[in-house]
Each structure stands twice: as C-alpha cells, then as structure tokens.
Design a protein around this motif. Sequence first.
Motif, PDB file in Angstrom:
ATOM      1  N   MET A  17       0.723  -1.136   0.055  1.00 49.72           N
ATOM      2  CA  MET A  17      -0.030   0.023  -0.001  1.00 49.72           C
ATOM      3  C   MET A  17       0.704   1.405   0.095  1.00 49.72           C
ATOM      4  O   MET A  17       0.762   1.999  -0.685  1.00 49.72           O
ATOM      5  N   PRO A  18       1.892   1.444   0.719  1.00 48.62           N
ATOM      6  CA  PRO A  18       2.595   2.607   0.744  1.00 48.62           C
ATOM      7  C   PRO A  18       3.030   2.968  -0.503  1.00 48.62           C
ATOM      8  O   PRO A  18       3.515   4.079  -1.137  1.00 48.62           O
ATOM      9  N   ALA A  19       3.411   1.761  -1.285  1.00 39.42           N
ATOM     10  CA  ALA A  19       4.097   2.161  -2.757  1.00 39.42           C
ATOM     11  C   ALA A  19       3.208   2.586  -3.714  1.00 39.42           C
ATOM     12  O   ALA A  19       3.696   3.507  -4.523  1.00 39.42           O
ATOM     13  N   PHE A  20       1.869   2.465  -3.332  1.00 40.63           N
ATOM     14  CA  PHE A  20       0.966   2.965  -4.426  1.00 40.63           C
ATOM     15  C   PHE A  20      -0.020   4.074  -3.798  1.00 40.63           C
ATOM     16  O   PHE A  20      -0.709   4.594  -4.687  1.00 40.63           O
ATOM     17  N   LEU A  21       0.057   4.133  -2.396  1.00 40.19           N
ATOM     18  CA  LEU A  21      -0.798   5.049  -1.712  1.00 40.19           C
ATOM     19  C   LEU A  21      -0.062   6.000  -1.048  1.00 40.19           C
ATOM     20  O   LEU A  21      -0.148   5.820   0.068  1.00 40.19           O
ATOM     21  N   PRO A  22       0.422   6.994  -1.415  1.00 42.29           N
ATOM     22  CA  PRO A  22       1.255   7.866  -0.712  1.00 42.29           C
ATOM     23  C   PRO A  22       0.993   8.327   0.849  1.00 42.29           C
ATOM     24  O   PRO A  22      -0.382   8.791   0.550  1.00 42.29           O
ATOM     25  N   GLY A  23       1.740   8.198   1.847  1.00 42.79           N
ATOM     26  CA  GLY A  23       1.257   8.883   2.899  1.00 42.79           C
ATOM     27  C   GLY A  23       0.392   7.666   3.719  1.00 42.79           C
ATOM     28  O   GLY A  23       0.076   7.980   4.757  1.00 42.79           O
ATOM     29  N   SER A  24       0.350   6.412   3.184  1.00 41.82           N
ATOM     30  CA  SER A  24      -0.397   5.427   3.962  1.00 41.82           C
ATOM     31  C   SER A  24       0.293   4.505   4.738  1.00 41.82           C
ATOM     32  O   SER A  24      -0.330   3.461   5.349  1.00 41.82           O
ATOM     33  N   ASP A  25       1.879   4.791   4.997  1.00 42.02           N
ATOM     34  CA  ASP A  25       2.490   3.915   5.721  1.00 42.02           C
ATOM     35  C   ASP A  25       1.967   3.443   7.122  1.00 42.02           C
ATOM     36  O   ASP A  25       1.962   2.180   7.221  1.00 42.02           O
ATOM     37  N   GLU A  26       1.489   4.369   7.838  1.00 47.62           N
ATOM     38  CA  GLU A  26       1.055   4.194   9.351  1.00 47.62           C
ATOM     39  C   GLU A  26      -0.254   3.236   9.408  1.00 47.62           C
ATOM     40  O   GLU A  26      -0.722   2.673   9.830  1.00 47.62           O
ATOM     41  N   LEU A  27      -1.231   3.952   8.243  1.00 46.73           N
ATOM     42  CA  LEU A  27      -2.710   3.718   8.404  1.00 46.73           C
ATOM     43  C   LEU A  27      -2.616   2.261   7.666  1.00 46.73           C
ATOM     44  O   LEU A  27      -3.463   1.292   8.185  1.00 46.73           O
ATOM     45  N   ALA A  28      -1.667   1.684   6.763  1.00 46.99           N
ATOM     46  CA  ALA A  28      -1.699   0.316   6.353  1.00 46.99           C
ATOM     47  C   ALA A  28      -1.043  -0.609   7.202  1.00 46.99           C
ATOM     48  O   ALA A  28      -0.749  -1.872   6.942  1.00 46.99           O
TER      49      ALA A  28
END
Length: 311
Positions: free
Chosen positions: A255-266
Amino acid sequence: MSTVLITGGSGRLGRSVVAGFAAAGHTVVSVDRGALPGDPALAGVVQESLDLLDAAAVNEVMARHKPDAVIHLAAIAVPFSAPEDVILKTNTMLAYNVFSAATGNGVGRIVTASSPTVLGYGNPAGWLPESFPLDENTTPKPWNAYALSKLVAEQVMAMFATAHGHKARYAAFRPCYVISPEEWDGAPTQQGHTLAERLADPALSAPALFNYVDARDVADFLAVLLEKMDSIDNAQTFFVGAADALAVESLDKLMPAFLPGSDELAANLTGTSPAFSIAKAQKVLGWTPQRSWRTELTDTNRADLTSAASH
C-alpha cells in the motif's frame, strides 16, 4: 420459492446472481437490454428487455411479474465510460425508477448495488481514509460521476426506507472488483488483464486497493441478505468482498508504494488481510465468502502467474 426480479441480469455480476437464484429454485426474471447467454444454468429464466429509464415500462414489468424481491444491478458500470453527466443522470434515474416501481407495486424486499468507489480512492488530487481496513463507517468522498451516482443510489434507498420502511425492507451493498467464474480460467477481467497478470503486477490492482470478490460469492451474499432482511435493521449498507487481498504480498508492504502517506494507516494490513472489511456482513448476516484467488485460480493460470512474476 419466491419470484426474484434482477435488473442488469446479463452483466458480468448479474449472470452469476441470476444463475445462483435459479439454481436455488426461485422464479427469476432478468431485466436487461441484452439477452442472457445460452448457458444451461440460465435455462428457464424469464427475460425482459426494456429501458429502465422508461418509468412506465419499469412499472409495467413490476406489476406484471409481482416479484417478492428486487435486486437492482443495472447501471453504467465503468467510470468514465460515458460523459460524466450521462453517467450521473442514468445511474441515478435507474435506481429511482426501480425503487419507485418496486415500492409502488408492493415488493417486500428491495436491494440496490452500490460500489466501494463511493469512498473516493484513486482521486488524482490525493486521498487517504481515516483508517484501514475500510468499512461502512469510512467517510465517502466521491470524486467522479460514477462514484457519486452510486452514493446517490444508496441515498435513494434510504429515502424510500424513510418514507415506506413500515411496509417494505430495503438494503444496499458495495461489491468489490467482481471476478466472474470464467476469469479464473484465463478470460480477461474488466480492465482487460488476466488474473495472473493482475497478481504478477501489483500496479494493475493497486487502483482498486487490491479489492475483489467472486461473483458467485456475491450471489450467495444476496441470497442470505434477502432471507434475513425481515430480521435486521432496515436500510443497511454492506461491503461485499473476498476475505483476502488480490495480491501476493501483504498490503502493509504494497500500500505505501501505491498510496502515498499510507505507511502508518496500512501497517495493520498484514498477512492476507484485505483493505476492505466484510465484518459487518459476517456479524449481521452470518455471511462469509467461500472463494479466493488462492482456491479458484486454475493450475494453468498459476503457472502463468509464476511465469509473469519472474519477468
């Protein structure tokens, strides 16, 4: 057994829904501009060809067949496949005409198909949810006419429930990216890629956040929903998806690779966890999907996946 009228019965999802209810012994009426394919599983299904934008014609077919339940699937089903105003007007009026005719003719259970796209993912201006996994409490943020039309369809459902909920039961469902049975054998998916290609290249499934569902599992969900509508709260909306993600790697990594800023959320989307929760359907209805790409992908396509992934 009951009579179930299904709009959009000739579509990629509709065919499996029609076949599922027919196999269960129901009288099935498929309402679509296109004819059903010549599949033995669809033998005996009554076919009605009409324009659902014609309110009088919709009312006539409801009055003539007197169905016990209506499942509304018909729509312009692909974002940007028509001018935005056409998609919005068409899908909105289809939902309104079907709900109006069904309610006016005394149909007791009325269900409409919505879409996960109401949440707004894929927005080129950027999008992040409040949290993962996504569920029925996630704030909708539609950014195109298709997504908005599906959110309006849910609101049409809620409006009729507010006005007529004392005499009819209503519901909406958001099916994830639909995989029809033949696609497990290598037929192209809605975007033209095979499942093996979508699994081998995460960029192909990333726009839909790796969501998917087998069309037959949707048919099973709808059967359970219709059976239990009288015993659950009226006018509910449900996500309907597979119990895993359409991905080989875990989503906390993808997810972080394709949805910027989602590291913590995912970060909690580990293992095979999908981005979309089906916990409500499991808890309220007792429904659980029976199929995943891990169980349904044929040996040939598994070989194709291995080959594609190695390049």
